[in-house]
Design an enzyme around this catalytic site. Structure first.
Site, PDB file in Angstrom:
ATOM      1  N   CYS A 176      14.190  10.940   5.919  1.00 39.47           N
ATOM      2  CA  CYS A 176      14.187  10.605   7.348  1.00 39.47           C
ATOM      3  C   CYS A 176      15.600  10.600   7.904  1.00 39.47           C
ATOM      4  O   CYS A 176      15.796  10.607   9.103  1.00 39.47           O
ATOM      5  CB  CYS A 176      13.536   9.256   7.578  1.00 39.47           C
ATOM      6  SG  CYS A 176      14.507   7.925   6.897  1.00 39.47           S
ATOM      7  N   GLU A 206      -0.211   7.567  -1.312  1.00 38.63           N
ATOM      8  CA  GLU A 206      -1.135   8.057  -2.333  1.00 38.63           C
ATOM      9  C   GLU A 206      -0.601   9.320  -3.025  1.00 38.63           C
ATOM     10  O   GLU A 206      -1.177   9.789  -3.995  1.00 38.63           O
ATOM     11  CB  GLU A 206      -2.533   8.299  -1.739  1.00 38.63           C
ATOM     12  CG  GLU A 206      -2.615   9.297  -0.589  1.00 38.63           C
ATOM     13  CD  GLU A 206      -2.315   8.693   0.787  1.00 38.63           C
ATOM     14  OE1 GLU A 206      -1.319   7.935   0.917  1.00 38.63           O
ATOM     15  OE2 GLU A 206      -3.053   9.007   1.736  1.00 38.63           O
ATOM     16  N   LYS A 241       0.897  -1.175   0.000  1.00 35.66           N
ATOM     17  CA  LYS A 241       0.000   0.000   0.000  1.00 35.66           C
ATOM     18  C   LYS A 241       0.928   1.215   0.000  1.00 35.66           C
ATOM     19  O   LYS A 241       1.387   1.669   1.045  1.00 35.66           O
ATOM     20  CB  LYS A 241      -0.875  -0.043   1.262  1.00 35.66           C
ATOM     21  CG  LYS A 241      -2.189   0.701   1.201  1.00 35.66           C
ATOM     22  CD  LYS A 241      -2.103   2.159   0.830  1.00 35.66           C
ATOM     23  CE  LYS A 241      -1.622   3.053   1.943  1.00 35.66           C
ATOM     24  NZ  LYS A 241      -1.340   4.436   1.460  1.00 35.66           N
TER      25      LYS A 241
HETATM   26  P1  NAD Z   1       2.656   9.394   6.626  1.00 34.41           P
HETATM   27  O1  NAD Z   1       2.762   8.832   7.984  1.00 34.41           O
HETATM   28  O2  NAD Z   1       1.741  10.541   6.406  1.00 34.41           O
HETATM   29  O3  NAD Z   1       2.184   8.272   5.585  1.00 34.41           O
HETATM   30  C1  NAD Z   1       2.834   7.033   5.502  1.00 34.41           C
HETATM   31  C2  NAD Z   1       1.842   5.987   5.018  1.00 34.41           C
HETATM   32  O4  NAD Z   1       0.799   5.855   5.990  1.00 34.41           O
HETATM   33  C3  NAD Z   1       1.164   6.317   3.699  1.00 34.41           C
HETATM   34  O5  NAD Z   1       1.083   5.154   2.918  1.00 34.41           O
HETATM   35  C4  NAD Z   1      -0.207   6.816   4.107  1.00 34.41           C
HETATM   36  O6  NAD Z   1      -1.201   6.550   3.149  1.00 34.41           O
HETATM   37  C5  NAD Z   1      -0.470   6.033   5.385  1.00 34.41           C
HETATM   38  N1  NAD Z   1      -1.331   6.773   6.332  1.00 34.41           N
HETATM   39  C6  NAD Z   1      -1.406   8.112   6.484  1.00 34.41           C
HETATM   40  N2  NAD Z   1      -2.285   8.429   7.447  1.00 34.41           N
HETATM   41  C7  NAD Z   1      -2.785   7.264   7.915  1.00 34.41           C
HETATM   42  C8  NAD Z   1      -3.723   6.926   8.933  1.00 34.41           C
HETATM   43  N3  NAD Z   1      -4.341   7.864   9.668  1.00 34.41           N
HETATM   44  N4  NAD Z   1      -3.987   5.628   9.161  1.00 34.41           N
HETATM   45  C9  NAD Z   1      -3.372   4.667   8.455  1.00 34.41           C
HETATM   46  N5  NAD Z   1      -2.466   4.927   7.472  1.00 34.41           N
HETATM   47  C10 NAD Z   1      -2.167   6.204   7.204  1.00 34.41           C
HETATM   48  O7  NAD Z   1       4.145   9.744   6.165  1.00 34.41           O
HETATM   49  P2  NAD Z   1       4.637  10.495   4.852  1.00 34.41           P
HETATM   50  O8  NAD Z   1       4.265  11.941   4.931  1.00 34.41           O
HETATM   51  O9  NAD Z   1       4.242   9.731   3.640  1.00 34.41           O
HETATM   52  O10 NAD Z   1       6.215  10.320   5.001  1.00 34.41           O
HETATM   53  C11 NAD Z   1       7.016  11.190   5.738  1.00 34.41           C
HETATM   54  C12 NAD Z   1       7.316  10.631   7.107  1.00 34.41           C
HETATM   55  O11 NAD Z   1       7.929   9.339   6.993  1.00 34.41           O
HETATM   56  C13 NAD Z   1       8.320  11.465   7.892  1.00 34.41           C
HETATM   57  O12 NAD Z   1       7.908  11.517   9.231  1.00 34.41           O
HETATM   58  C14 NAD Z   1       9.619  10.694   7.754  1.00 34.41           C
HETATM   59  O13 NAD Z   1      10.560  10.924   8.776  1.00 34.41           O
HETATM   60  C15 NAD Z   1       9.115   9.300   7.780  1.00 34.41           C
HETATM   61  N6  NAD Z   1      10.077   8.367   7.203  1.00 34.41           N
HETATM   62  C16 NAD Z   1      10.727   7.535   8.057  1.00 34.41           C
HETATM   63  C17 NAD Z   1      11.662   6.654   7.558  1.00 34.41           C
HETATM   64  C18 NAD Z   1      12.396   5.730   8.476  1.00 34.41           C
HETATM   65  O14 NAD Z   1      13.007   4.792   7.991  1.00 34.41           O
HETATM   66  N7  NAD Z   1      12.362   5.945   9.771  1.00 34.41           N
HETATM   67  C19 NAD Z   1      11.928   6.626   6.177  1.00 34.41           C
HETATM   68  C20 NAD Z   1      11.227   7.488   5.345  1.00 34.41           C
HETATM   69  C21 NAD Z   1      10.292   8.354   5.862  1.00 34.41           C
END
Ligand code: NAD
Length: 499
Positions: A281, A176, A173
């Site tokens: 990240c 989006e 998944k």
């Molecule tokens: P996000 O948490 O908004 O989304 C990540 C995923 O979760 C997406 O697929 C999204 O559709 C889903 N999602 C969003 N809201 C949700 C909900 N309420 N319930 C269930 N699923 C939901 O993150 P983002 O904006 O796509 O990515 C940026 C974030 O990811 C930053 O905080 C970054 O630090 C982190 N990140 C961490 C790593 C790591 O390895 N630690 C690597 C890359 C990015």
């Protein structure tokens, strides 16, 4: 308007829920596609398909599965430019950076070609009289992964490559915000020989994620994204009895000791702080020079470098240092946090607030910002900004600098710049952070090591890629075997020990 699809059971499938999300071109601000948001029933159907496809794939010998990975690597290299272009168009990162995104995923696929070796079990001959014992690693069944927008090629591959090499079926998944590359990866894997239904891409939002969490057939969940969602998925997934690993947000500190080469440190900071518009990240978002003299020298070196950064669309070529951020909402959030920094008393020494790019006025570009004299109570220090904003916190001693990084709630990555081996060694040993760089600003481990943060940056016992991933995507079964010639007459009533 392009309408994107899901990739299920070996082909593209139109969304059936009637719900869609806009996919932007962040450089222009235009909506360039619509991505379907799957309903619970669409997710459940994909899980059923995966469950039907998995046993045959799990029974394919590991070497043949590795050959599919080998061919996938060839196809990734063949289509590298096409993938990177699609990635830049939806994400906004520069073309060379987009290639790096694909490449770091590809390297994990290369690592997974070693599956026959990595899946070898353990064997003890004559563990007892006439008794042999062996352990094998078996696939879990149907696994799922939920990935963020910032690495739409690399992070999906970090998850599905080891999962598939271990003999699982996988449902991805993706974010989006930039779903096209994950769909292209699914097509390529099938071209490489993966049977249909073994890797499926289901686009969606919370409804799709919850459907995966609630479906009892799904055995494991991998998540990478922001910390609040990581915590939600970890607790709900674990409560449902699944194997779960979640990786969250970050606030990565780079400590600059007085003996560091200040030009090297400043170069490292601009790359690690502003590359990919700070949407990594493992970006460095906090510089911690030790001593005011070090801080003054560092700021003097940093300011001209930050002011010179070239911000623009990926189409402008290789001289661009970074592109737009992913959405208008992300831009607004970054600028709001910058304002709190000013309001709370930090010194904005490079101000990117008025940045405008001619011809791209509606794009989500954010100019580079550099703060000095940030203190630990400020919002810009405590929160992840995920934008081109670097904060400088002045520490008066090494211990104070170390303590800052130790006390921060996030623990993804960190770095120290110094010429002193003793200090670097002490730092690497004592710091409570998962990935550490010594004169390396973004210490992302290579495919055969493993990637994972500590504290609020990582939840679960096992990291991504490396041998950890082969443990995460398999379970151990141990067989104790005795043949009739080894069996003595009579029942055994005492708990058997191999005395
Ligand atoms: P996000 O948490 O908004 O989304 C990540 C995923 O979760 C997406 O697929 C999204 O559709 C889903 N999602 C969003 N809201 C949700 C909900 N309420 N319930 C269930 N699923 C939901 O993150 P983002 O904006 O796509 O990515 C940026 C974030 O990811 C930053 O905080 C970054 O630090 C982190 N990140 C961490 C790593 C790591 O390895 N630690 C690597 C890359 C990015």
């Amino acid at each position: 308007m392009q309408e994107l699809s899901h990739y299920v059971n070996g082909g593209h499938a139109k969304g059936g829920s009637g719900r869609f999300a806009d996919v932007f071109n962040p450089a222009t601000g235009e909506v360039q596609a619509k991505v379907p948001l799957a309903s619970k029933s669409e997710v459940d159907a994909a899980v059923e398909t995966a469950a039907a496809a998995q046993p045959a794939w799990g029974a394919v010998n590991p070497q043949r599965r590795a050959r599919v990975m080998m061919e996938f690597v060839r196809l990734l290299n063949r289509d590298m430019d096409k993938l990177a272009e699609a990635l830049s168009r939806e994400h906004g990162k520069t073309f060379p950076d987009a290639k790096g995104d694909v490449q770091r995923g590809l390297e994990v696929v290369e690592f997974c070609i070693g599956a026959p070796h990595l899946l070898k079990g353990e064997y003890t001959d004559s563990a007892g009289p006439g008794i042999d014992m062996y352990s094998m690693r078996q696939p879990l069944g149907v696994c799922a992964g939920i990935t963020p927008f910032n690495f739409p090629a690399m992070i999906p591959m970090w998850m599905f490559a080891p999962a598939l090499a271990c003999g699982n079926a996988f449902i991805l998944k993706p974010s989006e915000r930039d779903p096209s590359v994950p769909l292209m990866l699914a097509e390529l894997l099938e071209e490489a020989g993966l049977p249909k239904g073994v890797l499926q891409v289901v686009n969606g939002d919370k409804e799709a994620v919850d459907a995966l969490l609630d479906n009892p057939t799904v055995q494991s969940i991998g998540f990478v994204g922001s910390t609040p969602i990581a915590e939600y998925i970890y607790s709900r997934g674990c409560a449902a009895g699944k194997r779960v690993q979640c990786f969250g947000g970050a606030k990565n500190h780079m400590i600059i000791m007085p003996d560091a080469d200040m030009d090297q440190a400043a170069d490292a900071l601009v790359g690690a702080g502003y590359g990919a518009a700070g949407e990594r990240c493992m970006a460095i978002s906090v510089a911690v020079p030790v001593g005011d003299e070090t801080a003054d020298r560092l700021i003097e070196k940093l300011v001209p470098r930050v002011e010179k950064l070239q911000v623009g669309p990926y189409t402008a070529g290789n001289d661009i240092d970074y592109g737009p951020v992913v959405t208008a909402a992300a831009k607004e959030n970054i600028l709001k946090l910058v304002q709190t920094g000013i309001d709370q008393g930090a010194e904005l020494v490079v101000d990117g607030r008025d940045f405008k790019l001619q011809g791209y006025e509606d794009g989500f570009f954010v100019g580079p910002h550099l703060f000095d004299r940030v203190t630990p109570d400020m919002d810009i220090y405590r929160k992840e900004i995920f934008g081109p904003v670097l904060s400088t916190v002045r520490a008066q001693s090494y211990e104070e600098a170390l303590g800052l990084a130790m006390d921060h709630e996030y623990g993804n990555g960190t770095a120290i710049f110094t010429r002193d081996g003793d200090t670097a060694r002490d730092f690497a040993n004592r710091i409570n952070i998962g990935m550490v760089g010594v004169n390396v600003p973004i210490p992302v481990p290579l495919a055969y090591h493993s990637f994972g943060g500590w504290k609020k940056s990582g939840f679960g016992d096992l990291n991504q890629h490396g041998t950890d991933s082969f443990k995460f995507y398999t379970r151990t079964k141990t067989v104790t075997a005795r043949w009739p010639s080894g069996i003595k007459e009579g029942g055994e009533f005492n708990f058997r020990a191999m005395e």
